[in-house]
Design an enzyme around this catalytic site. Sequence first.
Site, PDB file in Angstrom:
ATOM      1  N   THR A  60      -6.008  -2.880  -1.894  1.00 45.17           N
ATOM      2  CA  THR A  60      -6.101  -1.395  -2.221  1.00 45.17           C
ATOM      3  C   THR A  60      -4.643  -1.287  -2.694  1.00 45.17           C
ATOM      4  OG1 THR A  60      -5.649  -0.854   0.103  1.00 45.17           O
ATOM      5  CG2 THR A  60      -7.840  -0.645  -0.906  1.00 45.17           C
ATOM      6  N   LEU A  68      -1.147 -16.671   9.209  1.00 50.00           N
ATOM      7  CA  LEU A  68       0.141 -16.653   8.468  1.00 50.00           C
ATOM      8  C   LEU A  68       1.002 -18.251   8.664  1.00 50.00           C
ATOM      9  CD1 LEU A  68       2.042 -13.422   9.207  1.00 50.00           C
ATOM     10  CD2 LEU A  68       0.196 -13.602   7.688  1.00 50.00           C
ATOM     11  N   TYR A 118     -14.770   0.796  10.095  1.00 49.97           N
ATOM     12  CA  TYR A 118     -12.992   1.073   9.966  1.00 49.97           C
ATOM     13  C   TYR A 118     -13.007   1.551  11.564  1.00 49.97           C
ATOM     14  CZ  TYR A 118      -8.806   3.621   8.700  1.00 49.97           C
ATOM     15  OH  TYR A 118      -7.442   4.159   8.681  1.00 49.97           O
ATOM     16  N   GLY A 144       0.739  -1.259  -0.120  1.00 50.58           N
ATOM     17  CA  GLY A 144      -0.099   0.089   0.134  1.00 50.58           C
ATOM     18  C   GLY A 144       0.816   1.146   0.261  1.00 50.58           C
ATOM     19  N   ASP A 156       0.816  -9.100   1.455  1.00 50.70           N
ATOM     20  CA  ASP A 156      -0.329  -8.022   1.160  1.00 50.70           C
ATOM     21  C   ASP A 156      -1.489  -8.776   0.372  1.00 50.70           C
ATOM     22  OD1 ASP A 156      -1.920  -5.865  -0.227  1.00 50.70           O
ATOM     23  OD2 ASP A 156      -0.454  -4.666   0.875  1.00 50.70           O
ATOM     24  N   LEU A 181      -0.048  -2.803   8.970  1.00 52.68           N
ATOM     25  CA  LEU A 181      -0.565  -1.724   8.147  1.00 52.68           C
ATOM     26  C   LEU A 181      -1.788  -1.974   7.190  1.00 52.68           C
ATOM     27  CD1 LEU A 181       2.054  -0.390   9.173  1.00 52.68           C
ATOM     28  CD2 LEU A 181       2.261   0.864   6.794  1.00 52.68           C
ATOM     29  N   ALA A 188      -0.832   0.138  13.115  1.00 54.89           N
ATOM     30  CA  ALA A 188      -1.260   1.349  12.422  1.00 54.89           C
ATOM     31  C   ALA A 188      -2.855   1.608  12.717  1.00 54.89           C
ATOM     32  CB  ALA A 188      -1.075   1.102  11.025  1.00 54.89           C
ATOM     33  N   THR A 207      -2.575  11.217   6.403  1.00 53.17           N
ATOM     34  CA  THR A 207      -1.127  11.219   5.546  1.00 53.17           C
ATOM     35  C   THR A 207      -1.105  11.095   4.102  1.00 53.17           C
ATOM     36  OG1 THR A 207      -0.264  10.501   7.654  1.00 53.17           O
ATOM     37  CG2 THR A 207       1.115  10.265   5.609  1.00 53.17           C
TER      38      THR A 207
HETATM   39  P1  NAD Z   1      -3.498   1.367   1.547  1.00 50.24           P
HETATM   40  O1  NAD Z   1      -4.873   1.349   1.310  1.00 50.24           O
HETATM   41  O2  NAD Z   1      -2.796   2.398   0.710  1.00 50.24           O
HETATM   42  O3  NAD Z   1      -2.840   0.389   2.100  1.00 50.24           O
HETATM   43  C1  NAD Z   1      -3.456  -0.658   2.827  1.00 50.24           C
HETATM   44  C2  NAD Z   1      -2.503  -1.900   2.323  1.00 50.24           C
HETATM   45  O4  NAD Z   1      -3.169  -3.011   3.059  1.00 50.24           O
HETATM   46  C3  NAD Z   1      -2.764  -2.217   0.797  1.00 50.24           C
HETATM   47  O5  NAD Z   1      -1.717  -2.419   0.241  1.00 50.24           O
HETATM   48  C4  NAD Z   1      -3.991  -3.418   0.740  1.00 50.24           C
HETATM   49  O6  NAD Z   1      -3.997  -4.148  -0.276  1.00 50.24           O
HETATM   50  C5  NAD Z   1      -3.600  -4.072   2.226  1.00 50.24           C
HETATM   51  N1  NAD Z   1      -4.734  -4.969   2.606  1.00 50.24           N
HETATM   52  C6  NAD Z   1      -6.004  -4.373   3.115  1.00 50.24           C
HETATM   53  N2  NAD Z   1      -6.527  -5.477   3.876  1.00 50.24           N
HETATM   54  C7  NAD Z   1      -5.906  -6.439   3.659  1.00 50.24           C
HETATM   55  C8  NAD Z   1      -5.999  -7.862   4.149  1.00 50.24           C
HETATM   56  N3  NAD Z   1      -7.318  -8.353   4.715  1.00 50.24           N
HETATM   57  N4  NAD Z   1      -4.939  -8.567   4.096  1.00 50.24           N
HETATM   58  C9  NAD Z   1      -3.901  -8.191   3.500  1.00 50.24           C
HETATM   59  N5  NAD Z   1      -3.475  -7.133   2.962  1.00 50.24           N
HETATM   60  C10 NAD Z   1      -4.553  -6.211   3.096  1.00 50.24           C
HETATM   61  O7  NAD Z   1      -3.574   2.656   2.853  1.00 50.24           O
HETATM   62  P2  NAD Z   1      -2.485   3.208   3.465  1.00 50.24           P
HETATM   63  O8  NAD Z   1      -2.771   4.954   3.550  1.00 50.24           O
HETATM   64  O9  NAD Z   1      -1.222   2.893   3.217  1.00 50.24           O
HETATM   65  O10 NAD Z   1      -2.730   2.990   5.102  1.00 50.24           O
HETATM   66  C11 NAD Z   1      -1.897   1.990   5.803  1.00 50.24           C
HETATM   67  C12 NAD Z   1      -2.325   1.497   7.297  1.00 50.24           C
HETATM   68  O11 NAD Z   1      -2.362   2.923   8.027  1.00 50.24           O
HETATM   69  C13 NAD Z   1      -3.941   1.274   7.255  1.00 50.24           C
HETATM   70  O12 NAD Z   1      -4.059   0.319   8.392  1.00 50.24           O
HETATM   71  C14 NAD Z   1      -4.615   2.488   7.807  1.00 50.24           C
HETATM   72  O13 NAD Z   1      -5.719   2.523   8.364  1.00 50.24           O
HETATM   73  C15 NAD Z   1      -3.707   3.408   8.434  1.00 50.24           C
HETATM   74  N6  NAD Z   1      -3.580   4.880   8.359  1.00 50.24           N
HETATM   75  C16 NAD Z   1      -3.475   5.542   7.290  1.00 50.24           C
HETATM   76  C17 NAD Z   1      -3.600   6.969   7.307  1.00 50.24           C
HETATM   77  C18 NAD Z   1      -3.386   7.519   6.167  1.00 50.24           C
HETATM   78  O14 NAD Z   1      -3.705   8.961   6.042  1.00 50.24           O
HETATM   79  N7  NAD Z   1      -2.626   7.292   5.259  1.00 50.24           N
HETATM   80  C19 NAD Z   1      -4.342   7.335   8.406  1.00 50.24           C
HETATM   81  C20 NAD Z   1      -4.845   6.573   9.271  1.00 50.24           C
HETATM   82  C21 NAD Z   1      -4.389   5.355   9.543  1.00 50.24           C
END
Ligand code: NAD
Length: 328
Positions: A43, A69, A153, A18, A39, A81, A122, A183
């Site tokens: 997404t 796993l 969520y 991600g 992953d 994450l 995360a 972020t």
């Molecule tokens: P993203 O959607 O780009 O990345 C999430 C990743 O998790 C993706 O690669 C997706 O394929 C993978 N994924 C989702 N569900 C899965 C599952 N069940 N099994 C295996 N893989 C799975 O989002 P991001 O912005 O990179 O966020 C990463 C983490 O940080 C998340 O947990 C999110 O809740 C947390 N977070 C992000 C933000 C932000 O602003 N970017 C803010 C708060 C929290």
Amino acid sequence: MQPSEAPVRTSLVAGGAGFLGSHLIDHLLGEGRAVICVDSFLTGSAENIARFEDCKDFTFVRQDILTPLQIERDVDEVYNLACAASPPRYQADPHHTLMTSIVGSSNLLEWAAARGARFLQASTSEVYGDPEVHPQAEDYAGSVNCTGPRACYDEGKRAAEAMCFDFLRLGRADVRVARIFNTYGPRMRADDGRIVSNFIVQALSGEELTVFGDGSQTRSFCYVSDLIEGLVRLMRVDPNPGMPVNLGNPLEFTVGELAARISRKIPSSGSVRRLPLPQDDPRRRRPNIERAASLLGWSPKVGLDEGLSQTIAWFAQCMKTTRSGAAE
Ligand code: NAD
Ligand code: UDP
């Protein structure tokens, strides 16, 4: 020291394909660590991790974390994450989102505990819901609508935090929890649906910027490199803080101000198109980062103008490459 006694320096990053995960992997490989990325590509994308393909220290395992796993490797760090983060994405399959945070986090915690690995969850500013106190410090319990469309969520992340602190209290794992605020940066998906990527892609395409509601709701935008630095510091700090830590940029902007800034930076921008405000959209959000500052010596360094310029340049390059590929 005999090779067999060498300390394990391997991190597992769930959600590593991600946006944030792929930047975290860059950082960890750069430190000389080995990295296992897990992953499902829900997404995330193969493009985000293609850069690591030739690296001997990088291993990719494609699987959903709802399945335990089966990886037989020793690791000393697990970063969880894995979870869709954009509202339209996590609401597309709400049951899967909720189970990812609950069953998926449980699977990863058990796997980390069995190896004596540190675990970083995360979590999110969404645990504060539509907050009634401002800015939000970690001791604020939050105001989440547990029956609304964001609950899959928010409540999933809250349950995961509860589980993490139970593992810590019971001495089962050395767990740390980061509450991440909005972020942004390169490697967000063009069709991710979050505000910064939406506005930049719309502006570069000459389209109108879709402002939800009257644009007076606020967010605080952290650039990705700052956030990754905070995550790694939280994973490594001793002793374990034993409490959640906010990570985000405390400068607060309205959605309307962000649209105006991006429009000024991208001459092809169209005007603003107003769309209905989604249900339960938080009205104000800004982190209190005093805990991160005192425990981790951390504060963000990249301002909004610089971060937006970097992100715009990256999206512009991607769109140019896509157009020239389509023309061939
Ligand atoms: P993203 O959607 O780009 O990345 C999430 C990743 O998790 C993706 O690669 C997706 O394929 C993978 N994924 C989702 N569900 C899965 C599952 N069940 N099994 C295996 N893989 C799975 O989002 P991001 O912005 O990179 O966020 C990463 C983490 O940080 C998340 O947990 C999110 O809740 C947390 N977070 C992000 C933000 C932000 O602003 N970017 C803010 C708060 C929290
Ligand atoms: N938003 C917007 N236009 C968009 C996408 C989002 O006005 O095209 C608004 C959204 O209503 C929210 C803020 O921008 O108030 C941040 O939305 P995002 O989905 O990025 O993250 P959130 O913080 O809501 O999870």
